[in-house]
Design a protein around this motif. Sequence first.
Motif, PDB file in Angstrom:
ATOM      1  N   VAL A 122      42.455  72.350  29.317  1.00 57.43           N
ATOM      2  CA  VAL A 122      42.144  71.311  30.403  1.00 57.43           C
ATOM      3  C   VAL A 122      40.670  71.716  30.959  1.00 57.43           C
ATOM      4  N   THR A 123      40.641  73.112  31.191  1.00 55.84           N
ATOM      5  CA  THR A 123      39.469  73.487  31.893  1.00 55.84           C
ATOM      6  C   THR A 123      38.318  73.122  30.921  1.00 55.84           C
ATOM      7  N   LEU A 124      38.400  73.795  29.660  1.00 56.78           N
ATOM      8  CA  LEU A 124      37.442  73.520  28.696  1.00 56.78           C
ATOM      9  C   LEU A 124      36.969  72.009  28.480  1.00 56.78           C
ATOM     10  N   SER A 125      38.013  71.229  28.451  1.00 56.75           N
ATOM     11  CA  SER A 125      37.710  69.729  28.301  1.00 56.75           C
ATOM     12  C   SER A 125      36.951  69.214  29.385  1.00 56.75           C
ATOM     13  N   SER A 126      37.259  69.723  30.824  1.00 51.98           N
ATOM     14  CA  SER A 126      36.518  69.109  31.653  1.00 51.98           C
ATOM     15  C   SER A 126      34.892  69.791  31.674  1.00 51.98           C
ATOM     16  N   ARG A 127      34.967  71.069  31.349  1.00 50.64           N
ATOM     17  CA  ARG A 127      33.517  71.568  31.078  1.00 50.64           C
ATOM     18  C   ARG A 127      32.614  70.996  29.928  1.00 50.64           C
ATOM     19  N   LEU A 128      33.520  70.659  28.928  1.00 56.48           N
ATOM     20  CA  LEU A 128      32.665  69.651  27.857  1.00 56.48           C
ATOM     21  C   LEU A 128      32.185  68.298  28.312  1.00 56.48           C
ATOM     22  N   GLU A 129      33.107  67.862  29.236  1.00 56.86           N
ATOM     23  CA  GLU A 129      32.828  66.367  29.616  1.00 56.86           C
ATOM     24  C   GLU A 129      31.533  66.561  30.619  1.00 56.86           C
ATOM     25  N   GLU A 130      31.505  67.489  31.346  1.00 56.80           N
ATOM     26  CA  GLU A 130      30.257  67.787  32.188  1.00 56.80           C
ATOM     27  C   GLU A 130      29.032  68.215  31.553  1.00 56.80           C
TER      28      GLU A 130
END
Length: 298
Positions: A122-130
């Motif tokens: 979830v953290t990596l997904s949010s970072r990827l979207e950013e």
Amino acid sequence: MAQEHCPTCERPLPDALLEDAEGVIVTSVDESITFLEKQRETLRYLLAAAIEDQEVVQTELAALRTEAASVQAQLRSLRQSLSQPSGAPTEADVERRLFVERRLESIREAADLLSDLEEELVTLSSRLEELEERRDQLRSARLSARDREKVQAFGDFLRDQLSDYGLGSIPVTSIELDEDSYRPSVEGFDLHFELSGSDLIRLIWSYMLGLMATGRRFDTNHPGFLLFDEPGQQGVDDVSLEHLLQRAATMANEHGQVVVFTSEATESLMDMLEGYEYDLYQYEGRLLAPGQPTQDSL
């Protein structure tokens, strides 16, 4: 034996084990040695394979012995449980309970690991979207409105020339300029791999003159100089070459200089450029040729 004679009776001894017989080919000593060495290598290979098979069998045997020991332990537990009072927990029950508890502990550890991985994802997904959002912002901010006008004009010059030169491999209207590489493309694919040899030459013409035309319309770093060396290669028809020379003459007269080296016949060039301003220089033989060094060049 060194003399090939018997040391006792002095009778001659042959090299082969068998006497010569009609129609029988007897091998020499060297050939026999070679044959035996090959046989030895074969036996060594078979021995190594047998040892490997033996190791596999021993591994399987050890696993079977472990399983047999487990079954024997279960049998002992069952025998003891039969001799105990009915209300008391048997050894088999205790072993099953311990096994279930160990299994539950393993499942809990796996569940905790999956939960940690899910949080990390979830953290990596949010970072990827950013990061993707920032990339899109940088991409949109990379070209100013004026730069987009230049790219659009460059593409228009390119397509106009390709249509004039008679591009036949693909529709001219499907060609776009990639905003990252500025290379001609069709639906995101590099146009270089979609064209025939003659159409590729037409693309190079259009790209070079398109850059020069864009540099003439906008404030760019184009030097205003262009050179073509034998542009009529790859079997390009005379009509396409005529349109190229006419465009080059027009562009050179408006701004800049276009130099064309060609082996086309002079009469043909003059017919193609009739009504256009140009300078024609004719040379016999090669312009660049090996020569003898002078005293000043040494």
